[in-house]
Design a protein around this motif. Structure first.
Motif, PDB file in Angstrom:
ATOM      1  N   HIS A 349       0.839  -1.209   0.000  1.00  0.00           N
ATOM      2  CA  HIS A 349       0.000   0.000   0.000  1.00  0.00           C
ATOM      3  C   HIS A 349       0.869   1.252   0.000  1.00  0.00           C
ATOM      4  N   SER A 350       1.935   1.222   0.788  1.00  0.00           N
ATOM      5  CA  SER A 350       2.831   2.368   0.857  1.00  0.00           C
ATOM      6  C   SER A 350       3.542   2.591  -0.484  1.00  0.00           C
ATOM      7  N   LEU A 351       3.993   1.496  -1.118  1.00  0.00           N
ATOM      8  CA  LEU A 351       4.659   1.624  -2.414  1.00  0.00           C
ATOM      9  C   LEU A 351       3.705   2.197  -3.456  1.00  0.00           C
ATOM     10  N   ALA A 352       2.465   1.738  -3.410  1.00  0.00           N
ATOM     11  CA  ALA A 352       1.476   2.248  -4.370  1.00  0.00           C
ATOM     12  C   ALA A 352       1.273   3.743  -4.189  1.00  0.00           C
ATOM     13  N   GLU A 353       1.156   4.176  -2.944  1.00  0.00           N
ATOM     14  CA  GLU A 353       0.908   5.588  -2.653  1.00  0.00           C
ATOM     15  C   GLU A 353       2.107   6.459  -3.019  1.00  0.00           C
ATOM     16  N   ARG A 354       3.320   5.896  -2.907  1.00  0.00           N
ATOM     17  CA  ARG A 354       4.527   6.678  -3.152  1.00  0.00           C
ATOM     18  C   ARG A 354       4.987   6.606  -4.604  1.00  0.00           C
ATOM     19  N   GLY A 355       4.233   5.907  -5.428  1.00  0.00           N
ATOM     20  CA  GLY A 355       4.573   5.839  -6.844  1.00  0.00           C
ATOM     21  C   GLY A 355       5.701   4.888  -7.164  1.00  0.00           C
ATOM     22  N   ILE A 356       5.969   3.950  -6.302  1.00  0.00           N
ATOM     23  CA  ILE A 356       7.038   2.973  -6.522  1.00  0.00           C
ATOM     24  C   ILE A 356       6.424   1.689  -7.087  1.00  0.00           C
TER      25      ILE A 356
END
Length: 475
Positions: A349-356
Motif C-alpha cells: 500500500h505504501s509503495l502504491a501511494e509513493r509511486g514505486i
C-alpha cells in the motif's frame, strides 16, 4: 453400611455451574464392598474435567454432627466418603452471576462430587466414624488465595440437618465472614506471551484487559530463564497462549540469527510446555507453514509430515514437537500473517501511494491470515473445548500468489495493478548480499479440521478488502 449397591456410573448436574454430583457403582457381598472411587477414563468420558489430581487427603470424624467449612480453595476437588455419611453444602464464591448459589446433597460411599475451583465446600457428618476423602489438583500453599464463608450465613441460609447450636465446629470456622463481606474468587488466568507482536496485539483487542488476563513480553517473562518454573504461580493460570516467536526468516540463516531462532522458537517452547504440563495448564502455540517444504501440489493437512527447508522452519517444527508434549495443547498452524505493524499489505500500500512500482514473486502460493481471525479461532478452540491437537488456521478462499495479492492491494487503493511486476523467487533474490531463507512454494493449508470444529475461517480476500479500506480511511 450406608452405600447403595447397584448404581450405574452417572453424572448429575447441579445448580452451580461446574459442580457435578456423581452416582458411583458399589459392589458388595458378605465380605464387604468395593468401588472405583476415581476412574479417570470412565469419568472423563462422561464429561468430568480431566483435572489431574496430585494429592489425596482423608478427614476422619468420630462423632455425628462434626461440621467443617465453608472453604473455597484455588484448586479443584473430587470429594467422596469411604465410610459413613455426610450432608454436604456447596456455595459458589466465584465472580459471576451465580455468586452465592447453594447446592446441598447427602454423600455416602455410593456418591462423589466434583467441586471446581472457587466453590466453597463444607459438610456435616450424619454417622459416627465417617471418613471423608478428597483428591485435589494442587498442593497446599500458605501463599495461595482462599475464600471462606460462615456456615450460619443468613443469605445462603443452608438448612443444616443438625442445628449449628448442637454441632462440633472450630472457632475459626465460626468466625468466617458473611457472604456480603466475601471477596469473590477471580477465575484462573490467561497468560498471553508475545504481547507486543502482531498476534499479541490482536489477542489483546479480542480478550480485553480483564483482571485475570495478563500480557507479557520477553522482557517481562523470559521463557529461557532457568527459574521459569518459579516465575509465576502457574496453577493460577488455566491457559497460556504463546504468540511469541523469532520471525526474521532470512536473519535466521546467519550465525547470530540461528542462535536466536532456536532459543525463541524451540528452547523457549519446550520450557513453557513443560510448565504447562506440570501444572495442568492448556497451552496454545502458534505454528507456521514454513514447517513444510512446499513441494506438494495439494493443501497441507495437520497430519502432513513436516519437512522444513531453512533454519526458521526447522526451529518452528522443533517448537511444534515441544508444544505437543503438553497434555493439553492446541498448535495453531497459520501462514502469511497480517496484523498491526509492518507487514506485506502495508508495504504494498505504501509503495502504491509513493509511486514505486514493485517486483513481487509469483511462484509462491497461499492465503493471507489476518491476526483478528487467528485470535477468533484460538478463542473458539478453547471455549468450545475442541479436541487437543494441531489446527490449520488461515483465511479461506482461493489461494493466490504474493504478486496477485500485491496487484489487488494496488487496485483496492485506487492504483493500476499493472505497476506490479511478477517475478520468480530466484529472480527476486538474485544477487542478494545476505543469506536468504528458502521459501515453501506451496503454503496452502487444508482448513477442513478447524471447520469441523465449528469455526468458519473468513474469506481472505474479503478480509483484505476490509483491511485496505481501513488504511484508506485512516489516511
Amino acid at each position: 453400611m450406608s452405600a447403595v449397591f447397584g448404581k450405574s456410573l452417572q453424572p448429575i448436574e447441579t445448580s452451580i455451574p461446574g459442580l457435578v454430583l456423581f452416582e458411583l457403582p458399589v459392589h458388595g457381598d458378605a465380605r464387604g464392598w468395593f468401588k472405583e472411587n476415581w476412574q479417570r477414563e470412565k469419568m472423563t468420558a462422561l464429561g468430568l474435567p480431566d483435572f489431574g489430581p496430585v494429592q489425596n487427603n482423608i478427614s476422619f470424624n468420630d462423632a455425628v454432627g462434626t461440621t467443617r467449612g465453608i472453604h473455597a480453595e484455588p484448586w479443584d476437588k473430587w470429594v467422596s466418603v469411604a465410610t459413613g455419611r455426610v450432608f454436604g453444602a456447596w456455595v459458589d464464591l466465584r465472580e459471576g452471576p451465580t455468586f452465592g448459589a447453594v447446592f446441598t446433597a447427602e454423600i455416602d460411599p455410593s456418591r462423589a462430587i466434583f467441586v471446581p475451583r472457587g466453590v466453597g465446600n463444607s459438610y456435616q457428618t450424619l454417622e459416627p466414624n465417617t471418613a471423608y476423602t478428597y483428591l485435589v489438583n494442587d498442593h497446599w500453599s500458605p501463599d495461595s488465595d482462599y475464600a471462606f464463608l460462615n456456615v450460619a450465613d443468613e443469605t445462603t441460609a443452608i438448612s443444616w440437618p443438625i442445628p449449628l447450636s448442637d454441632v462440633e465446629i472450630s472457632e475459626k470456622d465460626n468466625a468466617h465472614p458473611r457472604l456480603a463481606d466475601v471477596a469473590p474468587v477471580a477465575p484462573r488466568g490467561i497468560l498471553v506471551l508475545g504481547a507486543n507482536g502482531q498476534l499479541g496485539q490482536a489477542l489483546r483487542a479480542r480478550l480485553g484487559d480483564a483482571a485475570n488476563i495478563e500480557y507479557a513480553t520477553r522482557a517481562e517473562l523470559d521463557l529461557t530463564d532457568p527459574d521459569l518454573s518459579s516465575a509465576r504461580r502457574w496453577r493460577n493460570y488455566w491457559l497460556i497462549i504463546n504468540a511469541a516467536a523469532y520471525t526474521a526468516v532470512d536473519l535466521a540463516e546467519t550465525p547470530e540469527g540461528r542462535r536466536q531462532a532456536w532459543s525463541a522458537n524451540a528452547t523457549a517452547v519446550a520450557a513453557i510446555a513443560r510448565v504447562a504440563d506440570e501444572h495442568g495448564v492448556t497451552l496454545v502455540h502458534i505454528s507456521s507453514d514454513y514447517v513444510f517444504d512446499g513441494t506438494e501440489e495439494s493443501p497441507y493437512s495437520e497430519d502432513s509430515p513436516v519437512c522444513p527447508l531453512g533454519v526458521y522452519g526447522q526451529t518452528k517444527a522443533a517448537g511444534d514437537l515441544a508444544a505437543s508434549t503438553a497434555e493439553r495443547h492446541y498448535i495453531v498452524r497459520t501462514s502469511w500473517v497480517i496484523g498491526e505493524g509492518n507487514n506485506f499489505v502495508r508495504t504494498m500500500h505504501s509503495l502504491a501511494e509513493r509511486g514505486i512500482d514493485p517486483r513481487v514473486v509469483s511462484d509462491q502460493h497461499g492465503r493471507l491470515s489476518f491476526t483478528s481471525d487467528i485470535a477468533d479461532a484460538i478463542v473458539h478452540l478453547y471455549k468450545t473445548r475442541a479436541p487437543y491437537g494441531v489446527y490449520n488456521v488461515t483465511g479461506s478462499g482461493d489461494p493466490q500468489s504474493w504478486a496477485q495479492i500485491a496487484e489487488e492491494i494496488f487496485r483496492l487503493s485506487g492504483h493500476d495493478p499493472r505497476r506490479v511486476t511478477r517475478v520468480s523467487t530466484s529472480t527476486y533474490f538474485a544477487g542478494a548480499s545476505q543469506p536468504i531463507a528458502p521459501r515453501p512454494a506451496n503454503s496452502v493449508l487444508d482448513l477442513a479440521k478447524v471447520a469441523e470444529s465449528g469455526f468458519t475461517p473468513r474469506d481472505a480476500h474479503q478480509s483484505l478488502v476490509e483491511y485496505v479500506n481501513g488504511m484508506e480511511n485512516k489516511s
